[in-house]
Design an enzyme around this catalytic site. Structure first.
Site, short mmCIF file in Angstrom:
data_model
loop_
_atom_site.label_atom_id
_atom_site.label_comp_id
_atom_site.label_asym_id
_atom_site.label_seq_id
_atom_site.Cartn_x
_atom_site.Cartn_y
_atom_site.Cartn_z
N HIS A 103 -18.32 34.49 -31.57
CA HIS A 103 -19.45 33.73 -32.12
C HIS A 103 -19.12 33.16 -33.50
O HIS A 103 -20.02 32.92 -34.30
CB HIS A 103 -20.71 34.59 -32.23
CG HIS A 103 -21.02 35.39 -30.99
ND1 HIS A 103 -21.84 34.93 -30.00
CD2 HIS A 103 -20.56 36.60 -30.57
CE1 HIS A 103 -21.92 35.84 -29.02
NE2 HIS A 103 -21.13 36.86 -29.34
N ASN A 105 0.82 -1.22 0.00
CA ASN A 105 0.00 0.00 0.00
C ASN A 105 0.85 1.27 0.00
O ASN A 105 0.59 2.20 -0.76
CB ASN A 105 -0.95 0.00 1.20
CG ASN A 105 -1.92 -1.16 1.14
OD1 ASN A 105 -1.99 -1.86 0.12
ND2 ASN A 105 -2.66 -1.38 2.21
N GLU A 129 -7.63 16.89 -35.94
CA GLU A 129 -8.88 16.23 -35.56
C GLU A 129 -8.65 15.29 -34.37
O GLU A 129 -9.48 15.20 -33.46
CB GLU A 129 -9.45 15.45 -36.74
CG GLU A 129 -9.91 16.35 -37.88
CD GLU A 129 -10.13 15.54 -39.15
OE1 GLU A 129 -11.16 14.84 -39.24
OE2 GLU A 129 -9.27 15.59 -40.06
N1 ARG Z 1 -1.51 -3.65 -7.38
C1 ARG Z 1 -1.98 -2.87 -6.29
C2 ARG Z 1 -2.39 -1.48 -6.77
O1 ARG Z 1 -2.05 -1.16 -7.84
C3 ARG Z 1 -0.92 -2.74 -5.26
C4 ARG Z 1 -1.39 -2.59 -3.85
C5 ARG Z 1 -2.08 -3.81 -3.40
N2 ARG Z 1 -2.26 -3.82 -2.03
C6 ARG Z 1 -3.01 -4.76 -1.44
N3 ARG Z 1 -3.07 -4.73 -0.18
N4 ARG Z 1 -3.63 -5.64 -2.11
O2 ARG Z 1 -3.08 -0.73 -6.11
#
Ligand code: ARG
Length: 460
Positions: free
Chosen positions: A156, A110, A290
């Site tokens: 416009h 995390n 485009e």
């Molecule tokens: N692949 C996950 C993401 O991109 C990484 C973090 C995952 N963490 C977990 N506790 N499952 O967010």
């Protein structure tokens, strides 16, 4: 298959779970950032005594090997490589054994993923800023070359008042200057380390998040571990900056499309930056412009998509947040491609200044100048507007040419009629930021100075 959580689970993951859950196919492009983060983490762990120097060296050597394997596209994945973090750690441990198993000490994917994405975004923003600055330089080059060329200014999409071509080009340049500023802003909020927040609550081990932030060259470090793993504002900031930039490129694209049309005929396109038709031999199409217009849609979509993903998430990390990367990567890729192509198209086009002048030379385009002429002689503006309006109406009704009506008018007269001569009106506007030649000369100076300041900011 051995997952990261195999201790707690009896069976392996279902195939459908893995197919949905795995992010390695798209997050592998952060391998350098993931390895840089691990290198810093291992260094810090050794600094605080959680790894011996030998263990740290073994881990760092293994990380180097993994980086080479990725860079040379010979990294072999196994089915349990759920994401880039899992893959790198699995391989490091394969290479160096026990020290590798200590790499994840005090760390969670995390805080790791937040750090990786921040590192990646910081580098990507720098690259986009350079491309925007390059495109601004292209516009500046044209503005410097444009001399006294003028064209109709529109409101416009109706002809309003003629303006000099430099003035018009610089208008887009200033919008891009704000994009550069927004990107610097997003970069500032991206440049904060999340590493050391752990899964969400920090750690009981003597980690040093300030040290890892320093090692990774971050300008700051998180204040709150919960916020550190839950925050994706920096991705939103970046996507917002890209979306606004995309809207500006789209508006430039739209004008180029109009200007390249038979009806306007204000520009000619270089063969290398335009396309033909498979059926109609005479066609020359402004596809790049485009696409610049079309791509803005997906950039706006990426921003609204991620805002929507994040809006209902309770603290802290939720797997929904894995959805941050694809829009971010695609947003950066899209803007990079668009800027490169649009810059090529704009730097090679030719301006048909004769066509511009012709279309800006209707005497009616100078009607405001006539009213201002009367004002400079003391007439209240409302009255002046009515006097000129009446002449315009009579000229349009076919009574006489506007020039004759003006020349024969007591209050206007021959001097005022001179304002209707082609090319006179655009250069009469001399106030700050106005479109006349002298005002544009000082605007060019200010634009060059702004560009130089922004260029200098990139190397700070
Ligand atoms: N692949 C996950 C993401 O991109 C990484 C973090 C995952 N963490 C977990 N506790 N499952 O967010």
């Amino acid at each position: 298959m051995s997952t990261l959580w195999h201790g707690r689970f009896e069976g392996g993951p279902a195939e459908a779970l893995q197919a949905l859950n795995d992010s390695l196919p798209f997050d592998r492009r952060m391998f350098r950032e993931d390895i840089a983060g691990s290198r810093a983490h291992a260094t810090m762990l050794a600094d605080v005594g959680l790894l011996t120097v030998e263990e740290r060296n073994a881990v760092i050597a293994a990380l180097e090997q993994v980086e080479t394997e990725f860079a040379e596209d010979r990294f072999e994945t196994v089915p349990s490589d759920e994401d880039i973090h899992t893959a790198v750690e699995r391989r490091v441990t394969e290479i160096c054994g026990d020290p590798g198993a200590k790499l994840h000490t005090g760390r969670s994917r995390n805080d790791q993923v937040a750090t990786d994405v921040r590192l990646w975004t910081r580098g990507a923003i720098d690259e986009i800023i350079d491309l925007v600055l390059g495109f601004q330089a292209t516009l500046l080059g044209h503005a410097e070359q444009a001399g006294g060329a003028y064209l109709p200014g529109y409101t416009h999409l109706q002809q309003a008042q003629p303006v000099s071509l430099s003035h018009h080009l610089l208008a887009h340049g200033w919008a891009l200057a704000r994009d550069v500023d927004r990107l610097f802003d997003a970069r500032r909020r991206t440049d904060v380390s999340s590493l050391g927040a752990g899964a969400l609550a920090g750690s009981s081990l003597p980690l040093d998040p300030v040290r890892t932030a320093e090692l990774l060259g971050f300008a700051g470090v998180f204040e709150n571990s919960l916020d550190a793993v839950a925050d994706r504002d920096f991705v939103l900031d970046t996507l917002y900056a890209l979306a606004v930039l995309g809207v500006h490129l789209s508006r430039i694209g739209e004008e180029l499309i109009l200007w390249a049309s038979e009806e306007f005929g204000f520009i000619g396109l270089d063969d290398g930056f335009s396309t033909g038709s498979s059926m109609m031999p005479q066609k020359k199409n402004p596809d790049i412009a485009e696409l610049a217009r079309g791509k803005a849609g997906r950039l706006i979509g990426h921003l609204t998509g991620l805002l929507t993903t994040l809006k209902g998430l309770p603290l802290t990390y939720n797997k929904d947040m894995q959805e941050d990367k694809e829009p971010l990567f695609d947003g950066i890729d899209t803007v990079r491609l668009t800027l490169l192509a649009l810059d090529g198209m704009v730097s090679t086009l030719t301006f048909r200044t004769d066509r511009m002048a012709e279309s800006a030379s209707s005497p009616y385009a100078a009607a405001t100048d006539l009213a201002e002429f009367l004002v400079s002689r003391g007439m209240p503006f409302r009255q002046a507007h009515a006097v000129v309006g009446e002449k315009v109406r009579r000229a349009l009704a076919g009574e006489a040419s506007l020039a004759d009506l003006v020349a024969n008018d007591d209050q206007l007269g021959p001097e005022a009629a001179g304002l209707l001569e082609p090319g006179v009106s655009p250069h009469r506007r001399t106030t700050r930021g106005a479109g006349g030649r002298t005002a544009v000369a000082s605007q060019l100076d200010r634009f060059r100075a702004q560009l130089a300041r922004d260029q200098a900011r990139t190397s700070q």
